[in-house]
Scaffold this motif. Sequence first.
Motif, PDB file in Angstrom:
ATOM      1  N   LEU A   1      -0.139  54.471   7.685  1.00  0.00           N
ATOM      2  CA  LEU A   1       0.479  55.798   7.652  1.00  0.00           C
ATOM      3  C   LEU A   1      -0.158  56.701   6.606  1.00  0.00           C
ATOM      4  CD1 LEU A   1       4.210  54.749   8.104  1.00  0.00           C
ATOM      5  CD2 LEU A   1       2.840  56.107   9.725  1.00  0.00           C
ATOM      6  N   LEU A   2      -0.391  56.176   5.397  1.00  0.00           N
ATOM      7  CA  LEU A   2      -1.023  56.982   4.343  1.00  0.00           C
ATOM      8  C   LEU A   2      -2.437  57.404   4.728  1.00  0.00           C
ATOM      9  CD1 LEU A   2       0.022  55.237   1.019  1.00  0.00           C
ATOM     10  CD2 LEU A   2       0.523  57.585   1.689  1.00  0.00           C
TER      11      LEU A   2
ATOM     12  N   PHE B   1      -6.203  61.453   6.679  1.00  0.00           N
ATOM     13  CA  PHE B   1      -7.231  61.787   7.666  1.00  0.00           C
ATOM     14  C   PHE B   1      -6.842  63.037   8.453  1.00  0.00           C
ATOM     15  CE2 PHE B   1      -9.735  61.439  11.542  1.00  0.00           C
ATOM     16  CZ  PHE B   1     -10.970  61.067  11.038  1.00  0.00           C
ATOM     17  N   GLU B   2      -5.589  63.116   8.862  1.00  0.00           N
ATOM     18  CA  GLU B   2      -5.122  64.281   9.621  1.00  0.00           C
ATOM     19  C   GLU B   2      -5.124  65.562   8.784  1.00  0.00           C
ATOM     20  OE1 GLU B   2      -1.305  63.503  11.395  1.00  0.00           O
ATOM     21  OE2 GLU B   2      -2.138  61.996  12.755  1.00  0.00           O
TER      22      GLU B   2
ATOM     23  N   PHE C   1     -16.562  58.124   7.613  1.00  0.00           N
ATOM     24  CA  PHE C   1     -15.492  58.791   8.355  1.00  0.00           C
ATOM     25  C   PHE C   1     -15.314  58.178   9.747  1.00  0.00           C
ATOM     26  CE2 PHE C   1     -15.684  62.132   5.116  1.00  0.00           C
ATOM     27  CZ  PHE C   1     -14.338  62.425   4.968  1.00  0.00           C
ATOM     28  N   LYS C   2     -16.395  57.799  10.390  1.00  0.00           N
ATOM     29  CA  LYS C   2     -16.296  57.141  11.701  1.00  0.00           C
ATOM     30  C   LYS C   2     -15.626  55.786  11.578  1.00  0.00           C
ATOM     31  CE  LYS C   2     -19.994  59.610  13.916  1.00  0.00           C
ATOM     32  NZ  LYS C   2     -21.407  59.735  14.069  1.00  0.00           N
ATOM     33  N   ASN C   3     -15.960  55.030  10.539  1.00  0.00           N
ATOM     34  CA  ASN C   3     -15.304  53.738  10.307  1.00  0.00           C
ATOM     35  C   ASN C   3     -13.809  53.926  10.033  1.00  0.00           C
ATOM     36  OD1 ASN C   3     -17.717  52.392  10.678  1.00  0.00           O
ATOM     37  ND2 ASN C   3     -18.120  52.110   8.499  1.00  0.00           N
ATOM     38  N   TRP C   4     -13.488  54.964   9.275  1.00  0.00           N
ATOM     39  CA  TRP C   4     -12.098  55.291   8.973  1.00  0.00           C
ATOM     40  C   TRP C   4     -11.355  55.583  10.277  1.00  0.00           C
ATOM     41  CZ3 TRP C   4     -10.847  59.746   4.990  1.00  0.00           C
ATOM     42  CH2 TRP C   4      -9.472  59.785   4.729  1.00  0.00           C
ATOM     43  N   GLU C   5     -11.969  56.394  11.111  1.00  0.00           N
ATOM     44  CA  GLU C   5     -11.364  56.756  12.389  1.00  0.00           C
ATOM     45  C   GLU C   5     -11.178  55.525  13.289  1.00  0.00           C
ATOM     46  OE1 GLU C   5     -11.724  60.514  15.425  1.00  0.00           O
ATOM     47  OE2 GLU C   5     -13.482  59.954  14.241  1.00  0.00           O
ATOM     48  N   MET C   6     -12.142  54.615  13.285  1.00  0.00           N
ATOM     49  CA  MET C   6     -12.024  53.385  14.080  1.00  0.00           C
ATOM     50  C   MET C   6     -10.856  52.535  13.572  1.00  0.00           C
ATOM     51  SD  MET C   6     -16.030  52.444  14.980  1.00  0.00           S
ATOM     52  CE  MET C   6     -15.936  50.998  14.034  1.00  0.00           C
TER      53      MET C   6
END
Length: 167
Positions: free
Chosen positions: A94-95, A100-101, A151-156
């Motif tokens: 959630l955090l 990210f959002e 950022f892509k890894n975070w999104e995954m």
Amino acid sequence: MNTLHIMLPYEYVISHIDLTWSDILFALEHNLMAKNAAVKYAYDVIEKEEKPTQTVLSLAWVNNDAEIDFYLNELTNQIVEQEDNTLQEKFLYLLLNWIFEHKEQFSDPLQMVEIIYVDFDYPEEISNFVRYMPSSEHRLNSVEASIDRLFKNWEMYLRAAKIKFSK
């Protein structure tokens, strides 16, 4: 645990996970949600359940933190506790999802990931988007490309966690 002092709004949390009393207690103990989240959740339980307990009904009408703590402890003593690891994983998701959002609002969202990484005792599942952690992926030619990969890894991670915890 919440060095960043991010208070997740109740409406945000319930839109992302199936909330339980154990989740509420964990969030309040770690200052991840405001105390009134317990009261809001009590209202939601009253709306959904045919015969809510007297404790839930009482919690819905409290107006001070001490009463919230009392009724919340009563409720969590009556239920089977979730594993602390599961609770921690939910709020890690959630955090990180919240940041990210809202990443445009922060000067360095990746630094916030690093702080959360420490706060949550270095969870392996997010280490691949912590800047200072070594990567098993091949080296990239520029700092910008490396940041894009983080950022892509975070999104995954967020996509996988969403599947695990979402409603």
